[in-house]
Design a protein around this motif. Structure first.
Motif, PDB file in Angstrom:
ATOM      1  N   ASN A 117       0.855  -1.183   0.000  1.00 19.60           N
ATOM      2  CA  ASN A 117       0.000   0.000   0.000  1.00 19.60           C
ATOM      3  C   ASN A 117       0.894   1.237   0.000  1.00 19.60           C
ATOM      4  O   ASN A 117       1.989   1.211   0.552  1.00 19.60           O
ATOM      5  N   GLN A 118       0.437   2.300  -0.610  1.00 24.33           N
ATOM      6  CA  GLN A 118       1.174   3.556  -0.595  1.00 24.33           C
ATOM      7  C   GLN A 118       0.327   4.601   0.119  1.00 24.33           C
ATOM      8  O   GLN A 118      -0.849   4.758  -0.178  1.00 24.33           O
ATOM      9  N   LYS A 119       0.966   5.304   1.055  1.00 21.24           N
ATOM     10  CA  LYS A 119       0.259   6.326   1.819  1.00 21.24           C
ATOM     11  C   LYS A 119       0.968   7.660   1.664  1.00 21.24           C
ATOM     12  O   LYS A 119       2.182   7.724   1.508  1.00 21.24           O
ATOM     13  N   LEU A 120       0.189   8.698   1.744  1.00 22.75           N
ATOM     14  CA  LEU A 120       0.709  10.052   1.693  1.00 22.75           C
ATOM     15  C   LEU A 120       1.147  10.460   3.096  1.00 22.75           C
ATOM     16  O   LEU A 120       0.411  10.263   4.064  1.00 22.75           O
ATOM     17  N   LYS A 121       2.365  10.982   3.196  1.00 16.45           N
ATOM     18  CA  LYS A 121       2.886  11.404   4.487  1.00 16.45           C
ATOM     19  C   LYS A 121       3.212  12.888   4.405  1.00 16.45           C
ATOM     20  O   LYS A 121       3.832  13.346   3.447  1.00 16.45           O
ATOM     21  N   ALA A 122       2.789  13.642   5.398  1.00 18.66           N
ATOM     22  CA  ALA A 122       3.082  15.077   5.464  1.00 18.66           C
ATOM     23  C   ALA A 122       3.796  15.362   6.780  1.00 18.66           C
ATOM     24  O   ALA A 122       3.366  14.914   7.838  1.00 18.66           O
ATOM     25  N   ARG A 123       4.911  16.081   6.685  1.00 17.92           N
ATOM     26  CA  ARG A 123       5.626  16.489   7.895  1.00 17.92           C
ATOM     27  C   ARG A 123       6.053  17.937   7.717  1.00 17.92           C
ATOM     28  O   ARG A 123       6.208  18.424   6.600  1.00 17.92           O
ATOM     29  N   LYS A 124       6.215  18.617   8.837  1.00 16.90           N
ATOM     30  CA  LYS A 124       6.646  20.011   8.786  1.00 16.90           C
ATOM     31  C   LYS A 124       8.018  20.092   8.124  1.00 16.90           C
ATOM     32  O   LYS A 124       8.904  19.281   8.403  1.00 16.90           O
ATOM     33  N   ALA A 125       8.177  21.076   7.255  1.00 16.44           N
ATOM     34  CA  ALA A 125       9.442  21.253   6.551  1.00 16.44           C
ATOM     35  C   ALA A 125      10.474  21.863   7.487  1.00 16.44           C
ATOM     36  O   ALA A 125      10.171  22.778   8.254  1.00 16.44           O
ATOM     37  N   LYS A 126      11.682  21.330   7.423  1.00 18.97           N
ATOM     38  CA  LYS A 126      12.801  21.872   8.197  1.00 18.97           C
ATOM     39  C   LYS A 126      13.505  22.918   7.342  1.00 18.97           C
ATOM     40  O   LYS A 126      13.308  22.992   6.125  1.00 18.97           O
ATOM     41  N   LYS A 127      14.357  23.687   7.966  1.00 19.10           N
ATOM     42  CA  LYS A 127      15.123  24.696   7.246  1.00 19.10           C
ATOM     43  C   LYS A 127      15.974  24.034   6.166  1.00 19.10           C
ATOM     44  O   LYS A 127      16.067  24.532   5.042  1.00 19.10           O
ATOM     45  N   SER A 128      16.544  22.884   6.478  1.00 13.73           N
ATOM     46  CA  SER A 128      17.372  22.178   5.499  1.00 13.73           C
ATOM     47  C   SER A 128      16.546  21.731   4.293  1.00 13.73           C
ATOM     48  O   SER A 128      17.047  21.745   3.161  1.00 13.73           O
ATOM     49  N   ASP A 129      15.288  21.356   4.512  1.00 13.16           N
ATOM     50  CA  ASP A 129      14.407  20.989   3.397  1.00 13.16           C
ATOM     51  C   ASP A 129      14.167  22.187   2.493  1.00 13.16           C
ATOM     52  O   ASP A 129      14.210  22.067   1.262  1.00 13.16           O
ATOM     53  N   MET A 130      13.915  23.329   3.102  1.00 17.41           N
ATOM     54  CA  MET A 130      13.650  24.547   2.333  1.00 17.41           C
ATOM     55  C   MET A 130      14.890  24.939   1.525  1.00 17.41           C
ATOM     56  O   MET A 130      14.789  25.311   0.362  1.00 17.41           O
ATOM     57  N   ASP A 131      16.083  24.855   2.154  1.00 17.29           N
ATOM     58  CA  ASP A 131      17.325  25.194   1.461  1.00 17.29           C
ATOM     59  C   ASP A 131      17.555  24.243   0.280  1.00 17.29           C
ATOM     60  O   ASP A 131      17.957  24.685  -0.800  1.00 17.29           O
ATOM     61  N   LEU A 132      17.287  22.972   0.485  1.00 12.79           N
ATOM     62  CA  LEU A 132      17.474  21.995  -0.571  1.00 12.79           C
ATOM     63  C   LEU A 132      16.535  22.265  -1.748  1.00 12.79           C
ATOM     64  O   LEU A 132      16.944  22.220  -2.908  1.00 12.79           O
ATOM     65  N   LEU A 133      15.274  22.602  -1.451  1.00 10.48           N
ATOM     66  CA  LEU A 133      14.324  22.898  -2.519  1.00 10.48           C
ATOM     67  C   LEU A 133      14.702  24.177  -3.256  1.00 10.48           C
ATOM     68  O   LEU A 133      14.546  24.284  -4.471  1.00 10.48           O
ATOM     69  N   ARG A 134      15.201  25.170  -2.525  1.00 11.99           N
ATOM     70  CA  ARG A 134      15.619  26.420  -3.164  1.00 11.99           C
ATOM     71  C   ARG A 134      16.822  26.173  -4.099  1.00 11.99           C
ATOM     72  O   ARG A 134      16.866  26.684  -5.201  1.00 11.99           O
ATOM     73  N   SER A 135      17.788  25.390  -3.628  1.00  9.66           N
ATOM     74  CA  SER A 135      18.983  25.135  -4.438  1.00  9.66           C
ATOM     75  C   SER A 135      18.673  24.313  -5.682  1.00  9.66           C
ATOM     76  O   SER A 135      19.351  24.447  -6.680  1.00  9.66           O
ATOM     77  N   SER A 136      17.618  23.504  -5.612  1.00  8.64           N
ATOM     78  CA  SER A 136      17.256  22.694  -6.787  1.00  8.64           C
ATOM     79  C   SER A 136      16.345  23.473  -7.734  1.00  8.64           C
ATOM     80  O   SER A 136      16.020  23.006  -8.813  1.00  8.64           O
ATOM     81  N   GLY A 137      15.932  24.675  -7.317  1.00 12.58           N
ATOM     82  CA  GLY A 137      15.069  25.514  -8.165  1.00 12.58           C
ATOM     83  C   GLY A 137      13.617  25.108  -8.177  1.00 12.58           C
ATOM     84  O   GLY A 137      12.853  25.527  -9.025  1.00 12.58           O
ATOM     85  N   ARG A 138      13.202  24.288  -7.204  1.00 11.07           N
ATOM     86  CA  ARG A 138      11.813  23.813  -7.173  1.00 11.07           C
ATOM     87  C   ARG A 138      10.892  24.790  -6.458  1.00 11.07           C
ATOM     88  O   ARG A 138       9.679  24.672  -6.552  1.00 11.07           O
ATOM     89  N   ILE A 139      11.459  25.765  -5.696  1.00 14.24           N
ATOM     90  CA  ILE A 139      10.608  26.806  -5.097  1.00 14.24           C
ATOM     91  C   ILE A 139      11.229  28.154  -5.358  1.00 14.24           C
ATOM     92  O   ILE A 139      12.384  28.311  -5.674  1.00 14.24           O
TER      93      ILE A 139
END
Length: 139
Positions: A117-139
């Motif tokens: 089974n596949q489930k959707l998981k949501a967790r609060k974003a950490k600062k490192s997550d935000m930095d990683l998304l910014r560096s990849s150009g996804r946000i």
């Protein structure tokens, strides 16, 4: 001829409440189906493109997919093997099979299986997550 008007008013009120309750049940069923469709669409997107940033009440969350397994009981196979209907194979019916020595608890283990089974998981974003998304150009 004496007619009790209060009884009829109460009966009408109860009938109205019952109908409202049934309408709410139907709406809940439709809402759950809609939620499942939307969740499936999100899961499909994440599997194709990777984790996603989403906001819940202005708080960033990382959405990801988690693979899980659900343990299920194959009642249809047991019904075929024992010659009983699936409706007879509730907890009491299965207990009767064991008491009558038609099956054992060890043999019942053969009717359990794992379903992926596949489930959707949501967790609060950490600062490192935000930095990683910014560096990849996804946000």
């Amino acid at each position: 001829m004496d007619v009790n008007v209060n009884t009829h008013l109460k009966q009408s009120e109860i009938n109205g409440l019952f109908n409202e309750m049934e309408q709410l049940k139907n709406k809940r069923k439709q809402d759950l189906e809609l939620i499942q469709k939307k969740e499936a669409k999100i899961i499909e997107h994440i599997l194709e493109h990777g984790n996603v940033l989403a906001y819940k009440d202005d708080v960033p969350h990382i959405l990801s997919v988690v693979n899980t397994h659900t343990r299920k009981f194959d009642k249809a196979k047991l019904a075929d093997d024992t010659g009983r209907t699936q409706t007879e194979l509730n907890v009491v019916g299965i207990a009767e099979l064991v008491e009558d020595n038609q099956t054992s608890s060890e043999e019942l283990e053969d009717y359990f299986y794992e379903e992926p089974n596949q489930k959707l998981k949501a967790r609060k974003a950490k600062k490192s997550d935000m930095d990683l998304l910014r560096s990849s150009g996804r946000i």
